[in-house]
Design a protein around this motif. Structure first.
Motif, short mmCIF file in Angstrom:
data_model
loop_
_atom_site.label_atom_id
_atom_site.label_comp_id
_atom_site.label_asym_id
_atom_site.label_seq_id
_atom_site.Cartn_x
_atom_site.Cartn_y
_atom_site.Cartn_z
N CYS A 1 0.82 -1.21 0.00
CA CYS A 1 0.00 0.00 0.00
C CYS A 1 0.86 1.27 0.00
N CYS B 1 -4.44 4.33 6.83
CA CYS B 1 -5.81 4.35 6.31
C CYS B 1 -6.81 5.01 7.23
N CYS C 1 -2.73 -4.08 4.07
CA CYS C 1 -2.91 -4.94 5.24
C CYS C 1 -2.70 -6.38 4.83
S1 SF4 Z 1 -4.18 0.02 7.08
FE1 SF4 Z 1 -3.76 1.08 5.26
S2 SF4 Z 1 -1.81 1.94 5.69
FE2 SF4 Z 1 -2.02 0.30 7.14
S3 SF4 Z 1 -1.17 -1.47 6.15
FE3 SF4 Z 1 -3.33 -1.45 5.70
S4 SF4 Z 1 -3.45 -0.49 3.71
FE4 SF4 Z 1 -1.49 0.04 4.57
#
Ligand code: SF4
Ligand code: SF4
Lengths: 461, 459
Positions: free
Chosen positions: A50, A136, B49
């Motif tokens: 991400c 996020c 994630c």
């Molecule tokens: S929550 Fe968002 S920033 Fe954290 S690992 Fe998952 S996709 Fe990446």
């Protein structure tokens, strides 16, 4: 397929909607572009990460700053010291700081918590700067991290830099940009006193297993001053004065091209893209830099001398590897496409051909180049998945896979050798010595006696 | 390296976790889901994630770990992820053809309020789930609990969404496995068969995450509980939940839905906890404990006796997950050791209460769990009161090195060693192995640091 107990990868079809991201170079293949820079299809088993991952990767090796991940615990936990980016001094970057958001914070906002955490940390560690990564959830609950950073910077008198890296707001590449934005805020803040006209910044080198040290030494031997390495073994003060350098040398991955462009615009510093991987590219990257200083022919002389000495040193061993590896086939699946080019060249020097070449984040031009470079019959993939990878490795009878963490066990399950060309590697692969290590690692894995016992392709030829 | 960054003075921190002793819910859900045969875990959120969870599991097991993602983009994050999930379900069934998709949420989808129950129902109503295939779900927000909570939630999900009661009981006992290694699940099956008790074990990650090298990359390796078996758990005569944090919630759910009475036992780590587990199993199966098992127990006790002088009074710092920490602490006490510092990032009142009970035998022990109960605090405590042994996951190695403490890897994740997923950590066999590991590191340290004149062959 239905009713089958075990689904084996040999019989899996390509993911619908992905056909355009897979290309096989054959005589009659259509000319069109390979589709890329797309978001992955919902439901795919993508190997991608991400935005946050991108910015964390770039900024992580800045060792005298604190890096705090603002969000729930996971994002911080998974990025705690997983990259072997080494430092010659402070090691603050290797600690994992998180605001560890709880349910109530999600409802009422996490700004207060972030503020307190920052103050606590800065008091305790007296860092040179702080990077705050918003994940996020922060993007969703709308914490104003800019305001918090401003406030803390004012109170504590150090740069406190927000890194807008909400995971869902794009791809890893957008994370690179976010990181570059943060760095850009530092650049130009320090004094350029004592910086020679014959100076460079090394960009996009993360000092994995000490690679930046190897590269830096070559340039210094040539009589060139290295102002800042961004970001491997990075220091805030160096970055702050890096606008005083004469040239930016950007490492292949391209993660910092944005920064180089911005520095060119704002400070008039030209940049070149280089690769430190493989004898060929490594030599070129020294020559390219030397060429930038034509009024000093001694720099070029020195560069030639380094190349000559280094290659001479490793040549005999390399011949041994080449003798064993000639005719073997490799599959490559790495993050950046630029890396693939270097790998193809490097593999050729040890007699290996490439049957599968792919990247997670290549762009149109990258794939065009790849197409030109590759041999007939090579498969080129963008944003691939384990199923495709296994399928092509088997079909193309690869002897080696080059990839990262998630690809490693796949190779081994298939009975195929593996080389890590991602952040998990423990030995440097950059520079002349790095090429030697690379060839050695590939040789050792391909020649491992274990493959006698491990049936390849489930035992069927 | 942490050394110079860790201050000795312990200060109350308000909102900061340094070097966490936990991680987030979805990874637990992903691991649990892999214990169903032919299951593809699905992460409902953005790619990052899922990628991190897969990487961590891959590093721990050295096995390919498959999971799909909804690949949220900004659009999904604003308008909700329903469309993403619906199309993901279609894609997955048409391409990866799993028996079941196990969807878990992430922080992101939780915060925007996606309702997994409603979306999966819609997928079913819209005919997106092929005949004979399934989609199950669990809600796993990471700002609540930790990775173990996610595991528990997914096991509840599989129980609630698969178990049916036909009205006729069979003679089987459900063993609901808390978060343990594939090797441990294998050991449970072996113990039950040696006792002669018919069990249904779920989830069961053996033969999934310790698969043999076959020359193929099997997307769905041979192991895992089948869906047909999973459906029958409502008809079993009783359940044993192995672990009150990671397994009991599913036992409760099953009792509620299908009236299957249950008993909860500690994870069988160490002598006492294994005794209790064996007793529970023999009672539930209505069988006597065979002599062979009694002998195995005897061998463990024999070694504990032979070596008691090496354990007695040794101070231990340990960290990890609740279901493991409770019996492990008890075992250390049974060995005559002194649990001194204990942290777990996982919050929970029940855990706290039980640990307090166990630690009544260890006056002066430091114990903390929840946010800010992290490796930084652990290190500070150790600096203030040094210990002879450290037990915990891979992340303990920094402290062990800095403070030169013998270190035994135990728990999740273990990224830099193998063995955890191949040799049992539970039962008499696993406890014997633990004893051996502890002794090994203590004696290695003694050999390494002994004065020249005191360095001897026989210790
Ligand atoms: S929550 Fe968002 S920033 Fe954290 S690992 Fe998952 S996709 Fe990446
Ligand atoms: S955002 Fe993702 S990685 Fe981060 S804590 Fe939540 S679920 Fe875990």
């Amino acid at each position: 397929m239905k009713g089958k107990e075990v689904m084996d990868t040999q019989n899996i079809s390509l993911l619908e909607g992905r056909q355009k991201q897979v290309y096989e170079k054959t005589a009659g293949a259509p000319e069109g572009d390979i589709a890329c820079e797309k978001t992955s299809l919902s439901g795919s088993v993508s190997q991608r990460a991400c935005v946050f991952c991108g910015s964390r990767v770039v900024l992580y090796p800045v060792a005298d700053a604190i890096h705090i991940v603002h969000g729930p615990i996971g994002c911080a936990a998974y990025t705690w010291d997983i990259r072997g980016a080494v430092s010659s001094g402070p090691e603050l970057h290797r600690l994992s700081f998180s605001s560890d958001l709880q349910e109530m914070d999600v409802i009422y906002g996490g700004e207060k918590k972030l503020y307190k955490s920052l103050i606590e940390l800065i008091d305790q560690y007296q860092p040179k700067a702080a990077f705050i990564y918003s994940t996020c959830i922060i993007g969703l609950i709308g914490d104003d991290i800019d305001a918090v950073c401003k406030k803390v910077a004012k109170e504590k008198g150090i740069p406190v830099l927000p890194v807008h890296s909400e995971g869902f707001k794009g791809t890893k590449k957008d994370g690179y940009k976010a990181a570059c934005n943060a760095l850009m805020k530092l650049i130009g803040q320090g004094s350029t006193e004592g910086i020679s006209k014959y100076s460079i910044n090394i960009l996009g080198e993360f000092n994995l297993a000490g690679e930046a040290w190897i590269i830096r030494e070559y340039y210094e031997k040539m009589g060139i001053q290295v102002v800042a390495t961004m970001t491997g073994d990075g220091r805030i003060d160096d970055i702050r004065r890096s606008h005083g350098a004469s040239l930016n040398v950007v490492q292949c991955s391209g993660s910092m091209t944005t920064l180089a462009k911005e520095m060119e615009e704002k400070y008039g510093i030209p940049y070149i893209r280089v690769s430190y991987f493989g004898f060929e590219d490594m030599s070129k990257s020294l020559y390219d830099v030397a060429q930038h200083f034509p009024e000093r022919p001694d720099i070029m002389e020195k560069a030639k001398e380094i190349v000559r000495d280094e290659i001479k040193q490793y040549y005999p061993e390399m011949q041994k590897f080449k003798a064993a590896l000639t005719g073997k086939k490799a599959a490559i699946y790495v993050g950046g496409a630029f890396k693939t080019f270097s790998l193809i060249k490097a593999l050729r020097t040890v007699g290996m051909s490439v049957v599968l070449a792919g990247s997670q984040t290549g762009n149109k031009q990258d794939y065009k180049n790849l197409k030109e470079m590759c041999d007939e019959g090579t498969v080129i993939v963008d944003d691939s998945n384990p199923v495709e990878l296994s399928k092509f490795i088997l079909e193309k009878e690869a002897d080696l896979l080059i990839g990262g963490v998630k690809e490693r066990p796949i190779a081994f399950k298939l009975g195929v050798a593996f080389c890590d060309h991602n952040h998990e590697r423990k030995i440097p692969l950059a520079g002349f010595i790095g090429m030697y290590y690379f060839a050695k690692e590939v040789y050792e894995s391909v020649m491992s006696p274990v493959w006698q016992f491990a049936p390849r392709k489930g035992g069927v030829k | 390296m942490l050394l110079r960054h860790t201050s000795k003075e312990v200060k109350e921190r308000e909102g900061l976790t340094i070097n966490p002793a936990k991680t987030c819910q979805p990874i637990g859900a992903m691991y649990a889901a892999l214990g169903i045969h032919g299951c593809l875990p699905h992460s409902h959120g953005s790619q990052g994630c899922c990628s991190y969870h897969r990487s961590t599991l891959t590093r721990h097991y050295k096995e390919p770990v498959m999971a799909a993602t909804s690949s949220f983009t900004e659009g999904a994050s604003v308008f909700g992820g329903q469309a993403n999930l619906l199309s993901a379900i279609e894609t997955i069934f048409s391409v990866y053809d799993p028996e079941v998709i196990a969807v878990h949420s992430t922080c992101l989808s939780e915060t925007i309020g996606d309702d997994l129950q409603q979306i999966t129902k819609k997928a079913s109503d819209d005919g997106k789930i092929p005949e004979g295939k399934y989609v199950i779900y669990a809600s796993t927000p990471s700002f609540v609990g930790s990775h173990v909570t996610g595991y528990a939630n997914m096991v509840v999900g599989m129980t609630e969404q698969f178990a049916v009661s036909t009205g006729e009981k069979n003679d089987k006992v459900n063993i609901i496995a808390g978060w343990m290694e594939p090797s441990d699940m294998r050991e449970i099956k072996s113990l039950a068969s040696r006792l002669g008790v018919k069990i249904v074990l779920f989830p069961d990650t053996s033969d999934v995450l310790d698969a043999p090298q076959t020359g193929k990359h099997e997307f769905y390796p041979k192991g895992g509980i089948t869906i047909d078996e999973l459906k029958t758990v409502g008809d079993s005569k009783s359940s044993i939940a192995v672990g009150c944090i990671t397994a009991e919630p599913a036992a409760v759910a099953l009792d509620k839905k299908c009236k299957v009475p249950f008993e909860t036992v500690d994870m069988p780590i160490g002598l006492s906890a294994t005794d209790r587990f064996i007793m529970a199993l023999s009672k539930a199966g209505g069988v006597e404990v065979p002599a062979e098992l009694t002998a195995e127990r005897g061998r463990l006790v024999d070694v504990m006796a032979d070596m008691e002088q090496y354990f007695y009074g040794k101070k231990v710092a340990l960290f990890g997950d609740p279901d493991q920490l409770m019996p492990l602490t008890e075992f250390l006490l049974d060995l005559g050791m002194v649990p001194k510092h204990i942290v777990s990032g996982t919050p929970g009142l029940r855990f706290e209460k039980r640990m307090k009970e166990i630690l009544e035998r260890a006056p002066g022990a430091n114990f903390k769990n929840g946010p800010q109960a992290d490796m930084f605090l652990m290190h500070q405590w150790i600096k203030n009161e040094p210990v002879d042994l450290l037990i915990g996951n891979t992340y303990g190695k920094y402290i062990a090195r800095d403070e030169d403490i013998p270190f035994v890897r135990f728990g999740f994740p273990i990224l830099d060693r193998i063995g955890h997923s191949y040799f049992p950590n539970i039962g008499y066999a696993g406890s014997l192995r633990l004893v051996e590991k502890i002794l090994g590191v203590l004696m290695d340290q003694q050999d390494r640091t002994a004065l020249e004149e005191k360095f001897e062959l026989v210790m």
